[in-house]
Scaffold this active site. Structure first.
Site, PDB file in Angstrom:
ATOM      1  N   CYS A 137       0.683  -1.187  -0.073  1.00 28.51           N
ATOM      2  CA  CYS A 137       0.098   0.000  -0.113  1.00 28.51           C
ATOM      3  C   CYS A 137       0.887   1.420  -0.065  1.00 28.51           C
ATOM      4  CB  CYS A 137      -1.115   0.037   1.113  1.00 28.51           C
ATOM      5  SG  CYS A 137      -0.134  -0.093   2.775  1.00 28.51           S
ATOM      6  N   ARG A 155      -2.189  -0.876   5.359  1.00 29.63           N
ATOM      7  CA  ARG A 155      -3.249  -1.283   4.721  1.00 29.63           C
ATOM      8  C   ARG A 155      -3.068  -2.827   4.141  1.00 29.63           C
ATOM      9  NH1 ARG A 155      -4.862   3.754   1.169  1.00 29.63           N
ATOM     10  NH2 ARG A 155      -2.521   4.004   1.347  1.00 29.63           N
TER      11      ARG A 155
END
Length: 276
Positions: A235, A240
């Site tokens: 990410c 994430r």
């Protein structure tokens, strides 16, 4: 109370954890995005981990992997032993919990679970909360990168761009992927990467648990992320993608790696190609 080690799945439902809270082999770790989440109420027995301790570096790449010495200090403070079964959760659907489990995988600690849905699912299912902080008894844990293949470095990614046996899963938003948003010197995505936003992996109707596995597999296969390939996920900072790495593992994908430098590194260098 059994003295045997619990045989718990990678993805752990709140009801199952509730039945094992007294197990002496369990280390429950709350690694929230917002520290007040832990103070407002956590799983009984859970200890707090500041997610920043899972990151190392400075400047343009402050999100790399801590050194073995730093990880030894961290996991000793948490009381980790080779026999410990770690249950990780957070307050946001699995990003930082996934990064913690990925870090444990890196040092070869396989006894791990994710509390599906984190504190949201625990609360929604009506399980008890406590507000008193817990301090684990320290251990002497010597961390090494026993499983270095769980990460991929920029140099190897550069060499393997375009390989048919590699699928790159970008877990950022569509706007970041298309280069419409971001705070890096270069915007866009890695050549050949496909986008599947981490928010699409969690089920907002089920207290941020992972979505239905069959649905997730169908979405991934439609993007060319298939079990026969080596999957690399990233990410902006491998936060994430902590969740997307975990989800791929839960779905049974064997060859899953993460790029800890992520777009923080890739998007701030002159020698990295970018697509829009």
């Amino acid at each position: 109370m059994s003295s045997e080690q619990p045989q718990l799945p990678l993805i752990l439902e709140p009801d199952t954890l509730a039945a094992h809270l007294d197990d002496p082999h369990l280390l429950i770790v709350d690694v929230p995005l917002k520290a007040e989440s832990y103070r407002d109420g956590h799983v009984p027995g859970a200890c707090f981990l500041d997610y920043r301790q899972l990151l190392a570096g400075s400047g343009e790449v402050p999100n790399d992997v801590p050194s073995p010495a730093a990880l030894s200090e961290l996991f000793s403070a948490l009381g980790l032993t080779p026999e410990t079964h770690v249950v990780a959760y957070d307050d946001e659907g699995g990003g930082w919990a996934g990064r913690l489990l990925w870090t444990l995988e890196l040092i070869g600690h396989a006894r791990c679970s994710y509390l599906n849905g984190g504190i949201h699912a625990w609360r929604a299912d009506g399980h008890p909360l406590e507000t008193t902080p817990n301090t684990p008894a320290p251990s002497d844990y010597q961390a090494e990168y026993l499983n270095p293949g769980v990460q991929i470095r920029r140099e190897e990614l550069l060499e393997r761009l375009g390989s048919r046996d590699l699928a790159i899963w970008d877990a950022r938003s569509d706007a970041e992927y298309r280069g419409l948003k971001g705070d890096n010197r270069k915007l866009g995505h890695l050549p050949g990467a496909v986008n599947f936003d981490w928010l699409e992996v969690m089920d907002s109707q089920r207290d941020l648990r992972l979505r239905d596995y069959a649905e997730l597999v169908a979405e991934l296969e439609a993007r060319g992320i298939t079990p026969d390939k080596e999957i690399v996920t990233h990410c902006q900072s491998h936060h994430r993608s902590g969740l997307t790495w975990l989800a791929a593992r839960a779905l049974g994908y064997d060859k899953v790696r993460a790029y800890p430098g992520s777009w923080k590194e890739w998007g701030n260098r002159d020698d990295t190609p970018v697509e829009h």
